[in-house]
Motif scaffolding. Structure first.
Motif, PDB file in Angstrom:
ATOM      1  N   PHE A   1       0.416   3.181  -6.352  1.00  0.00           N
ATOM      2  CA  PHE A   1      -1.192   3.427  -6.418  1.00  0.00           C
ATOM      3  C   PHE A   1      -1.614   2.400  -5.242  1.00  0.00           C
ATOM      4  O   PHE A   1      -1.650   1.243  -5.385  1.00  0.00           O
ATOM      5  CB  PHE A   1      -1.809   3.252  -7.633  1.00  0.00           C
TER       6      PHE A   1
ATOM      7  N   LEU B   1      -2.991  14.450 -10.395  1.00  0.00           N
ATOM      8  CA  LEU B   1      -1.569  13.457 -10.518  1.00  0.00           C
ATOM      9  C   LEU B   1      -0.611  14.113 -11.343  1.00  0.00           C
ATOM     10  O   LEU B   1       0.619  14.079 -10.901  1.00  0.00           O
ATOM     11  CB  LEU B   1      -2.155  12.273 -11.344  1.00  0.00           C
TER      12      LEU B   1
ATOM     13  N   PHE C   1       3.873   6.181 -10.026  1.00  0.00           N
ATOM     14  CA  PHE C   1       3.348   6.315  -9.005  1.00  0.00           C
ATOM     15  C   PHE C   1       3.261   4.782  -8.074  1.00  0.00           C
ATOM     16  O   PHE C   1       2.975   4.035  -8.804  1.00  0.00           O
ATOM     17  CB  PHE C   1       1.839   6.787  -9.090  1.00  0.00           C
TER      18      PHE C   1
ATOM     19  N   PHE D   1      -1.925   7.915  -3.832  1.00  0.00           N
ATOM     20  CA  PHE D   1      -0.753   7.901  -4.819  1.00  0.00           C
ATOM     21  C   PHE D   1       0.396   8.420  -4.298  1.00  0.00           C
ATOM     22  O   PHE D   1       0.265   9.696  -3.718  1.00  0.00           O
ATOM     23  CB  PHE D   1      -1.294   8.879  -6.135  1.00  0.00           C
TER      24      PHE D   1
END
Length: 136
Positions: free
Chosen positions: A57, A22, A55, A46
Motif C-alpha cells: 500500500f 481490493l 498488498f 495497492f
C-alpha cells in the motif's frame, strides 16, 4: 479539516467500492497487478502480492505532488504513525505491506486509504475518487 468519523461516514460508499476493488484485485491478480485511487493530485496505490495474500500500500510522496499539496513534517509523521515507511526509507512514496487474514481486512484497508486521502492529504470531502485497476 474533517475529523475521521465524519470522513468515514461521508465516504462510506467509496469505502465499500474500494474494498470490492481490493477483493477483485487480490482474487484475479498476477505479479504486476495494481490499483490506483486518485483524489485529484493525491493518490494511493495497492500492488497485489497474491502468494502472500497481501498488498503493498503506497501513498504518494512529495516528489510527485504539486508544491501547494506537499506534506509537512506533521502530516508525514501522521503517515509514519499509521505504519507507513517514509520516502527516506523507501525511495519516493510512503509504503507499507498489509496482509489480508479475513474478509473484514479489505474493509479496514479501504477505510484507511480513504482516511489517508481525506485526513492526511486534506482533499476536500466532496472530491470524487477515480479508480484505475490493472490486472496482469
Amino acid at each position: 479539516m474533517q475529523d475521521a468519523s465524519t470522513i468515514l461516514a461521508t465516504r462510506a460508499t467509496d469505502i465499500t467500492r474500494l474494498a470490492g476493488e481490493l477483493r477483485n484485485l487480490l482474487a484475479k491478480a498476477g505479479d504486476n497487478s495494481f490499483l490506483v485511487v486518485n483524489a485529484g493530485d493525491p493518490w494511493v496505490q495497492f500492488m497485489a502480492l497474491p502468494q502472500r495474500r497481501a498488498f503493498t500500500f503506497e501513498a504518494v510522496g512529495n516528489e510527485y505532488l504539486p508544491k501547494k499539496l506537499q506534506l509537512d513534517a506533521e502530516r508525514s509523521g501522521a503517515l509514519a504513525a499509521l505504519g507507513f515507511e517514509t520516502p527516506e526509507q523507501t525511495g519516493v512514496n510512503f509504503s507499507m505491506e498489509r496482509s489480508i487474514q479475513g474478509d473484514d481486512d479489505f474493509d479496514t484497508l479501504a477505510a484507511l486509504a480513504v482516511l489517508v486521502l481525506f485526513e492526511i492529504y486534506r482533499c476536500p470531502i466532496e472530491t470524487p475518487l477515480t479508480y484505475e485497476l490493472n490486472l496482469e
